[in-house]
Design a protein around this motif. Structure first.
Motif, PDB file in Angstrom:
ATOM      1  N   SER A 144      33.216  29.681  -2.372  1.00  0.00           N
ATOM      2  CA  SER A 144      33.819  30.490  -1.249  1.00  0.00           C
ATOM      3  C   SER A 144      34.359  29.470  -0.261  1.00  0.00           C
ATOM      4  O   SER A 144      35.514  29.699   0.215  1.00  0.00           O
ATOM      5  N   GLU A 145      33.485  28.577  -0.012  1.00  0.00           N
ATOM      6  CA  GLU A 145      34.006  27.424   1.268  1.00  0.00           C
ATOM      7  C   GLU A 145      35.361  26.677   0.599  1.00  0.00           C
ATOM      8  O   GLU A 145      36.170  26.334   1.531  1.00  0.00           O
TER       9      GLU A 145
ATOM     10  N   ARG B   1      37.744  27.915  -1.108  1.00  0.00           N
ATOM     11  CA  ARG B   1      38.796  29.012  -1.007  1.00  0.00           C
ATOM     12  C   ARG B   1      39.245  29.114   0.357  1.00  0.00           C
ATOM     13  O   ARG B   1      40.161  29.151   0.534  1.00  0.00           O
ATOM     14  N   ARG B   2      38.322  29.140   1.286  1.00  0.00           N
ATOM     15  CA  ARG B   2      38.659  29.113   2.571  1.00  0.00           C
ATOM     16  C   ARG B   2      39.322  28.118   3.189  1.00  0.00           C
ATOM     17  O   ARG B   2      40.431  28.059   3.999  1.00  0.00           O
TER      18      ARG B   2
ATOM     19  N   GLU C 239      43.197  27.688   4.634  1.00  0.00           N
ATOM     20  CA  GLU C 239      43.411  27.184   5.925  1.00  0.00           C
ATOM     21  C   GLU C 239      44.566  26.318   6.044  1.00  0.00           C
ATOM     22  O   GLU C 239      45.038  25.880   6.830  1.00  0.00           O
TER      23      GLU C 239
END
Ligand SMILES: Nc1nc2c(ncn2[C@@H]2O[C@H](COP(=O)(O)OP(=O)(O)OP(=O)(O)O)[C@@H](O)[C@H]2O)c(=O)[nH]1
Ligand SMILES: [Mg+2]
Length: 427
Positions: A328-329, A331-332, A336
């Motif tokens: 998930s990190e 993907r974030r 960005e």
């Protein structure tokens, strides 16, 4: 000569929170200051921030804080105070006198690290010039050349009567160094000309300090460059040949890392080295995606690249250290950086994503922009066109039309715009 300095100097870090500076920004600066201190060989015993409407012109912090620091010395037994903001010569002098302890600012700390890490003649000349330029206006009272050149905690040297002599010596030395810097620049220019003659495109690995530029150069080319979990490990850039997936050969160079508030004395002295990126055909911006402040660090790098006149160079963003992030990190982070034209997640340490990075460098070299199309049935000619002018990486026949992922030259983008899918949308 006997070195009487303790193995690790104990440092007390202080910062000033001015109105308008967000807490997040200041916290990151203090974290970075601690990292710089450790890289310089010091140990952090405490770190604190004082809110002020403006730095005190005479003392940087307030009187009360100075008194408190004096009291705390017994408790923490520190050898020096390190300030996050740059001190004027007067503030530094006054603080040292009041506290009877050595006071260093961010710029001096960075200069000290550079001095420790410069190994080539070029690097040493540049560091010495930067330090002397920084020192000259501070050469009053307790300051002297020897103390400054002895490292962040050195003391001793000649008394005040010799200051004028020292000052003259420094000016003479600076003149000498200026001549040598002219030579350094001429040599760099010659190397650049030789590279141009070799007809190979050049790729510069630029980025925040400790982002993994040297690790990436090693992973791509087996260069064997020193890698350290330290700031500014690389001051002497290395260049190696690399074969891209297209079969084309390019020259890849490691570069000096950037940091926020890069000291101006340093930028001036290191101009020849820093400018190397300005002449690259493609810049690979290496980002430590696992750093909490990755987005701010990338903005700093982009600002410095702009100042050096390299802001419009074709760029690939390499989001490095992806191995340290969960799904998930990752993907974030990718989201960005979705507004950059070419972004590739990699792990330089594990050698992951390098093939894709090579393709992106190929594309950047030809100024190709990635895009995704949804072409209605009956208009397949558009897809064939994309294949010819740029490249096609994926085709899928869907109910609503033909989906295609590929790359287009910037100048052709308008041709494909009517069929383009929003880039941030998931395929
Ligand atoms: N987990 C992980 N660590 C990495 C990766 N790439 C680099 N590192 C680590 O990050 C640290 C810094 O790497 P370097 O290659 O020295 O970074 P640099 O950008 O050259 O740094 P400076 O020359 O100091 O500006 C080292 O401890 C590396 O082992 C990666 O992909 N994953
Ligand atoms: Mg390096």
């Amino acid at each position: 000569m006997v070195d009487t300095r303790p193995a690790r100097e104990r440092a007390y870090l202080i910062g000033v929170r001015l109105p308008g500076t967000p807490d997040r920004v200041l916290a990151e600066q203090m974290r970075e200051l601690a990292e710089l201190t450790r890289t310089a060989g010091g140990e952090v015993v405490a770190s604190e921030v004082q809110p002020r409407s403006a730095p005190d012109p005479a003392l940087f912090v307030g009187r009360g804080k100075v008194a408190e620091l004096k009291r705390r010395r017994d408790e923490h037994a520190f050898d020096l105070v390190i300030c996050n903001e740059d001190l004027s010569p007067r503030q530094q002098r006054n603080l040292e006198r009041e506290l009877d302890i050595r006071v260093v600012d961010r710029t001096e700390l960075i200069l000290d690290i550079f001095a420790q890490h410069a190994h080539t003649r070029e690097g040493r000349i540049q560091v010495e010039a930067a330090r002397l330029h920084h020192l000259l206006p501070r050469l009053i009272g307790a300051y002297d050349y020897h103390r400054q050149m002895g490292g962040i905690g050195a003391r001793g040297g000649p008394g005040e009567q010799q200051i004028e002599v020292e000052r003259r010596r420094i000016r003479d030395r600076l003149r000498e160094l200026d001549r040598e810097l002219v030579e350094v620049r001429a040599q760099r220019e010659q190397q650049r000309r030789a590279r141009r003659r070799s007809q190979l495109s050049t790729v510069a690995l630029a980025g925040y300090t400790n982002a993994g530029k040297s690790t990436l150069l090693n992973a791509l080319t087996g260069a064997g460059v020193r890698v350290e979990d330290q700031l500014f490990a690389t001051l002497d850039p290395t260049t190696r040949r690399l074969r891209l997936p297209s079969g084309r050969q390019v020259l890849v160079s490691d570069t000096v890392g950037f940091i926020q508030k890069l000291p101006t004395d340093l930028v001036a002295a290191f101009r020849a080295t820093l400018e190397e990126v300005t002449y690259a055909d493609v810049i690979v911006h290496v980002v430590d995606a696992s750093a909490p402040a990755a987005v701010d660090q990338a903005a700093t790098v982009e600002a410095v690249l702009g100042e050096l006149g390299a802001g419009d160079r074709p760029q690939v963003v390499a989001l490095n250290k992806m191995d340290r992030l969960g799904p998930s990190e990752r993907r974030r982070r990718l989201a960005e950086f979705a507004d950059r034209p070419l972004v590739v997640p990699i792990s330089a340490r594990l050698g992951l994503g390098l093939e894709e990075l090579g393709r992106a460098i190929d594309a950047a070299e030809r100024d190709l922009v990635p895009l995704r199309l949804l072409v209605p049935y009956g208009r397949e000619g558009v897809i064939e066109e994309l294949r010819q002018v740029g490249g096609l990486e994926e085709v899928e026949y869907r109910a609503e039309g033909t989906y295609a992922r590929g790359r287009s030259p910037r100048a052709w983008l308008h041709r494909f715009a009517p069929y383009a899918l929003d880039r941030s949308e998931k395929a």
